[in-house]
Design a protein around this motif. Structure first.
Motif, PDB file in Angstrom:
ATOM      1  N   ASN A   1       0.749  -1.256   0.100  1.00  0.00           N
ATOM      2  CA  ASN A   1      -0.072  -0.157  -0.277  1.00  0.00           C
ATOM      3  C   ASN A   1       0.722   1.398  -0.544  1.00  0.00           C
ATOM      4  O   ASN A   1       0.236   2.009   1.095  1.00  0.00           O
ATOM      5  CB  ASN A   1      -1.183  -0.032   1.454  1.00  0.00           C
ATOM      6  N   GLU A   2       2.075   0.983  -1.142  1.00  0.00           N
ATOM      7  CA  GLU A   2       2.970   2.278  -0.618  1.00  0.00           C
ATOM      8  C   GLU A   2       2.267   3.810  -1.411  1.00  0.00           C
ATOM      9  O   GLU A   2       2.093   2.943  -2.647  1.00  0.00           O
ATOM     10  CB  GLU A   2       4.479   2.076  -1.149  1.00  0.00           C
ATOM     11  N   PRO A   3       2.204   4.487  -1.464  1.00  0.00           N
ATOM     12  CA  PRO A   3       1.291   5.666  -2.260  1.00  0.00           C
ATOM     13  C   PRO A   3       2.722   6.047  -3.478  1.00  0.00           C
ATOM     14  O   PRO A   3       4.080   5.409  -2.985  1.00  0.00           O
ATOM     15  CB  PRO A   3       1.385   7.301  -1.416  1.00  0.00           C
ATOM     16  N   LEU A   4       2.193   6.333  -4.807  1.00  0.00           N
ATOM     17  CA  LEU A   4       3.357   6.823  -5.428  1.00  0.00           C
ATOM     18  C   LEU A   4       4.491   8.462  -4.949  1.00  0.00           C
ATOM     19  O   LEU A   4       3.269   8.915  -4.455  1.00  0.00           O
ATOM     20  CB  LEU A   4       2.774   7.260  -6.704  1.00  0.00           C
ATOM     21  N   SER A   5       4.878   7.781  -5.389  1.00  0.00           N
ATOM     22  CA  SER A   5       6.252   8.697  -5.069  1.00  0.00           C
ATOM     23  C   SER A   5       7.302   9.006  -5.969  1.00  0.00           C
ATOM     24  O   SER A   5       7.619   8.708  -6.445  1.00  0.00           O
ATOM     25  CB  SER A   5       6.520   9.088  -3.484  1.00  0.00           C
ATOM     26  N   PRO A   6       7.833  10.672  -5.817  1.00  0.00           N
ATOM     27  CA  PRO A   6       8.722  10.935  -7.052  1.00  0.00           C
ATOM     28  C   PRO A   6      10.175  10.584  -6.458  1.00  0.00           C
ATOM     29  O   PRO A   6       9.907  10.619  -4.935  1.00  0.00           O
ATOM     30  CB  PRO A   6       9.347  12.914  -7.004  1.00  0.00           C
ATOM     31  N   PRO A   7      11.586  10.129  -7.303  1.00  0.00           N
ATOM     32  CA  PRO A   7      12.413   9.477  -7.037  1.00  0.00           C
ATOM     33  C   PRO A   7      12.834  10.185  -5.951  1.00  0.00           C
ATOM     34  O   PRO A   7      13.251  11.207  -6.301  1.00  0.00           O
ATOM     35  CB  PRO A   7      12.644   7.733  -8.044  1.00  0.00           C
ATOM     36  N   LYS A   8      13.923  10.098  -4.657  1.00  0.00           N
ATOM     37  CA  LYS A   8      14.672  11.084  -4.127  1.00  0.00           C
ATOM     38  C   LYS A   8      16.137  10.545  -5.259  1.00  0.00           C
ATOM     39  O   LYS A   8      16.783   9.737  -5.628  1.00  0.00           O
ATOM     40  CB  LYS A   8      14.307  10.551  -2.790  1.00  0.00           C
ATOM     41  N   PRO A   9      16.970  11.869  -5.284  1.00  0.00           N
ATOM     42  CA  PRO A   9      18.740  11.891  -5.345  1.00  0.00           C
ATOM     43  C   PRO A   9      19.187  10.868  -4.391  1.00  0.00           C
ATOM     44  O   PRO A   9      18.574  10.506  -3.069  1.00  0.00           O
ATOM     45  CB  PRO A   9      18.900  13.080  -4.807  1.00  0.00           C
ATOM     46  N   GLY A  10      20.401  10.138  -4.966  1.00  0.00           N
ATOM     47  CA  GLY A  10      21.037   9.198  -4.228  1.00  0.00           C
ATOM     48  C   GLY A  10      20.624   7.615  -4.730  1.00  0.00           C
ATOM     49  O   GLY A  10      19.764   7.061  -5.204  1.00  0.00           O
ATOM     50  N   MET A  11      21.278   7.114  -3.600  1.00  0.00           N
ATOM     51  CA  MET A  11      20.915   5.141  -4.068  1.00  0.00           C
ATOM     52  C   MET A  11      19.965   4.581  -3.133  1.00  0.00           C
ATOM     53  O   MET A  11      19.903   5.053  -2.161  1.00  0.00           O
ATOM     54  CB  MET A  11      22.379   5.053  -3.648  1.00  0.00           C
ATOM     55  N   ALA A  12      18.679   4.195  -4.330  1.00  0.00           N
ATOM     56  CA  ALA A  12      17.533   4.194  -3.586  1.00  0.00           C
ATOM     57  C   ALA A  12      17.373   3.313  -1.843  1.00  0.00           C
ATOM     58  O   ALA A  12      16.980   3.194  -1.334  1.00  0.00           O
ATOM     59  CB  ALA A  12      16.801   3.592  -4.147  1.00  0.00           C
ATOM     60  N   LEU A  13      17.996   1.801  -2.426  1.00  0.00           N
ATOM     61  CA  LEU A  13      17.989   1.099  -1.726  1.00  0.00           C
ATOM     62  C   LEU A  13      18.345   1.503  -0.110  1.00  0.00           C
ATOM     63  O   LEU A  13      18.972   1.073   0.678  1.00  0.00           O
ATOM     64  CB  LEU A  13      18.829  -0.270  -1.738  1.00  0.00           C
ATOM     65  N   ILE A  14      19.864   2.279   0.326  1.00  0.00           N
ATOM     66  CA  ILE A  14      20.113   3.147   0.646  1.00  0.00           C
ATOM     67  C   ILE A  14      19.901   3.940   1.790  1.00  0.00           C
ATOM     68  O   ILE A  14      19.436   3.915   2.898  1.00  0.00           O
ATOM     69  CB  ILE A  14      22.014   3.893   0.342  1.00  0.00           C
ATOM     70  N   GLU A  15      18.863   5.011   1.448  1.00  0.00           N
ATOM     71  CA  GLU A  15      18.291   5.916   1.633  1.00  0.00           C
ATOM     72  C   GLU A  15      16.723   4.868   1.942  1.00  0.00           C
ATOM     73  O   GLU A  15      16.125   5.416   3.435  1.00  0.00           O
ATOM     74  CB  GLU A  15      17.434   6.482   0.184  1.00  0.00           C
ATOM     75  N   ILE A  16      16.472   3.660   1.894  1.00  0.00           N
ATOM     76  CA  ILE A  16      15.396   2.949   2.339  1.00  0.00           C
ATOM     77  C   ILE A  16      15.645   2.657   3.764  1.00  0.00           C
ATOM     78  O   ILE A  16      15.601   2.426   4.901  1.00  0.00           O
ATOM     79  CB  ILE A  16      15.076   1.677   1.534  1.00  0.00           C
ATOM     80  N   ALA A  17      17.146   2.041   3.748  1.00  0.00           N
ATOM     81  CA  ALA A  17      18.263   1.201   5.080  1.00  0.00           C
ATOM     82  C   ALA A  17      18.084   2.606   6.017  1.00  0.00           C
ATOM     83  O   ALA A  17      18.252   2.372   7.391  1.00  0.00           O
ATOM     84  CB  ALA A  17      19.280   1.079   4.634  1.00  0.00           C
ATOM     85  N   HIS A  18      18.350   3.638   5.759  1.00  0.00           N
ATOM     86  CA  HIS A  18      18.060   4.832   6.650  1.00  0.00           C
ATOM     87  C   HIS A  18      16.976   5.564   7.358  1.00  0.00           C
ATOM     88  O   HIS A  18      16.537   6.331   7.921  1.00  0.00           O
ATOM     89  CB  HIS A  18      19.412   5.625   6.207  1.00  0.00           C
ATOM     90  N   GLY A  19      15.934   4.795   6.847  1.00  0.00           N
ATOM     91  CA  GLY A  19      14.309   5.455   6.054  1.00  0.00           C
ATOM     92  C   GLY A  19      14.276   5.489   8.323  1.00  0.00           C
ATOM     93  O   GLY A  19      14.387   4.243   8.950  1.00  0.00           O
ATOM     94  N   ASP A  20      13.931   6.661   8.887  1.00  0.00           N
ATOM     95  CA  ASP A  20      12.696   6.408   9.829  1.00  0.00           C
ATOM     96  C   ASP A  20      10.935   5.937   9.204  1.00  0.00           C
ATOM     97  O   ASP A  20      10.994   5.215  10.401  1.00  0.00           O
ATOM     98  CB  ASP A  20      12.957   7.751  10.548  1.00  0.00           C
ATOM     99  N   SER A  21      10.744   6.852   8.749  1.00  0.00           N
ATOM    100  CA  SER A  21       9.641   6.865   8.542  1.00  0.00           C
ATOM    101  C   SER A  21       9.279   6.056   6.886  1.00  0.00           C
ATOM    102  O   SER A  21       8.840   7.155   6.398  1.00  0.00           O
ATOM    103  CB  SER A  21       8.663   7.919   8.226  1.00  0.00           C
ATOM    104  N   PRO A  22       9.214   4.656   6.765  1.00  0.00           N
ATOM    105  CA  PRO A  22       8.740   4.468   5.360  1.00  0.00           C
ATOM    106  C   PRO A  22       7.724   4.465   4.773  1.00  0.00           C
ATOM    107  O   PRO A  22       6.795   4.433   6.077  1.00  0.00           O
ATOM    108  CB  PRO A  22       9.282   3.172   5.807  1.00  0.00           C
ATOM    109  N   LEU A  23       7.072   4.510   4.057  1.00  0.00           N
ATOM    110  CA  LEU A  23       6.016   4.812   3.332  1.00  0.00           C
ATOM    111  C   LEU A  23       5.194   3.295   3.407  1.00  0.00           C
ATOM    112  O   LEU A  23       5.993   2.137   3.467  1.00  0.00           O
ATOM    113  CB  LEU A  23       6.043   5.402   1.918  1.00  0.00           C
ATOM    114  N   GLY A  24       4.179   3.547   2.950  1.00  0.00           N
ATOM    115  CA  GLY A  24       3.254   2.154   3.041  1.00  0.00           C
ATOM    116  C   GLY A  24       2.967   1.551   4.521  1.00  0.00           C
ATOM    117  O   GLY A  24       3.263   1.958   5.955  1.00  0.00           O
ATOM    118  N   ASP A  25       2.116   0.303   4.928  1.00  0.00           N
ATOM    119  CA  ASP A  25       2.100  -0.463   5.716  1.00  0.00           C
ATOM    120  C   ASP A  25       3.420  -1.415   5.962  1.00  0.00           C
ATOM    121  O   ASP A  25       3.859  -2.271   4.607  1.00  0.00           O
ATOM    122  CB  ASP A  25       0.946  -1.459   5.618  1.00  0.00           C
TER     123      ASP A  25
END
Length: 317
Positions: free
Chosen positions: A189-213
């Protein structure tokens, strides 16, 4: 026997020595000997990804063989990067099918596992009865090696390219907190969002508030956390580090896959669809399911039922 740590019972692992490595293999439905089906997980994943499909496939009459492929779980994780090329990965499956005494089998693969299944069929067409691919369609071998093409089109921060150009960086980040990375990555249930700069998977690993459920329950997440704390992520990432090598290794293979194939897409998956799939896989049927990338987990009932009905229909012909 089954373990008591999983919400869904999953077969006890056996360790099988094949092709120079030990594979952790989960087998179910041996009473259905003669009707084998091999399940190939993707990245970062485990044979446990098939926990919803295994009992249904056994009930449908299949002898299910689900390995943790090299680099994952308690399977061997060689140190040499080239030990994860497509010749080694498909060679493991040849030896595994041989171990169980089968000449042919049906193969189901998700994500990277689908790439292995497509490639296995190119190398060993006589060993494949039918194919089911989830998420990743057949990857056409163009005139430019795959990584070179991706870097030119998608840039050096694209994760395939980053894994190769900056080895060890992502591995260490993922290894530092497997549960956080997996929980942030396995979403629905992730909402569509524009890609962020940088390496996406590293940003995901560092994320504090992941999208969706979250897709995984706490118990399910603990299975992944324990497995990747043991294995680390480098073995699986080494699959990506062989993409150009694989392009060369597949050069002499007949590119047409003639076996019956089912291609299952998640409509909200970010993996690109193939617009020329039927040209290279003429006996393919395509199915769309309203899901993200982890279609066989997120919409497991719908996906499993569709696979079993398709297999039965092809069996009757």
């Amino acid at each position: 026997m089954t373990t008591s740590t999983h919400e869904i019972p999953f077969a006890e692992a056996i360790i099988i020595s094949v092709n120079g490595v030990d594979l952790e293999v989960f087998e179910a439905g041996s009473e259905n000997a003669g009707n084998p089906i091999v399940l190939c997980h993707g990245w970062p994943d485990l044979a446990y990804t098939w926990r919803f499909q295994v009992p249904a496939l056994v009930a449908a009459g299949y002898h299910v063989i689900a390995p943790n492929q090299r680099g994952f779980g308690n399977s061997t994780a060689p140190e040499d990067v080239v030990d994860y090329d497509i010749e080694h990965l498909t060679g493991d499956l040849v030896a595994l099918v041989d171990y169980f005494g089968y000449e042919r089998a049906t193969f189901i693969g998700h994500d990277w596992g689908a790439f292995v299944v497509w490639s296995f069929t190119l190398f060993y067409p006589h060993r494949v009865d039918k194919i089911v691919a989830l998420s990743l369609p057949y990857l056409v071998r163009g005139e430019v090696p795959w990584l070179d093409f991706m870097e030119a089109v998608l840039g050096s921060d694209y994760y395939f390219v980053h894994f190769n150009k900056q080895p060890g960086i992502a591995d260490a980040i993922f290894d530092s907190d497997p549960a956080r990375f997996i929980n942030n990555l396995y979403r629905k249930n992730e909402p569509l969002s524009p890609p962020k700069p940088g390496m996406a998977l590293i940003e995901i690993a560092h994320g504090d508030s992941p999208l969706g459920d979250p897709l995984l329950s706490e118990i399910e997440l603990s299975v992944y956390d324990s497995a990747f704390k043991h294995s680390g992520f480098t073995g699986g990432i080494n699959w990506y580090r062989n993409l150009n090598r694989n392009w060369h290794l597949l050069a002499d293979a007949d590119p047409i896959i003639r076996q019956p194939a089912l291609m299952v897409y998640g409509l909200r998956d970010t993996v690109a669809r193939s617009e020329q799939l039927s040209a290279f896989v003429p006996n393919v049927e395509e199915l769309n399911i309203d899901s993200g990338h982890w279609v066989h987990q997120e919409r497991h009932e719908e996906t499993t039922n569709a696979i079993i009905k398709w297999l039965a229909r092809k069996q009757d012909k």
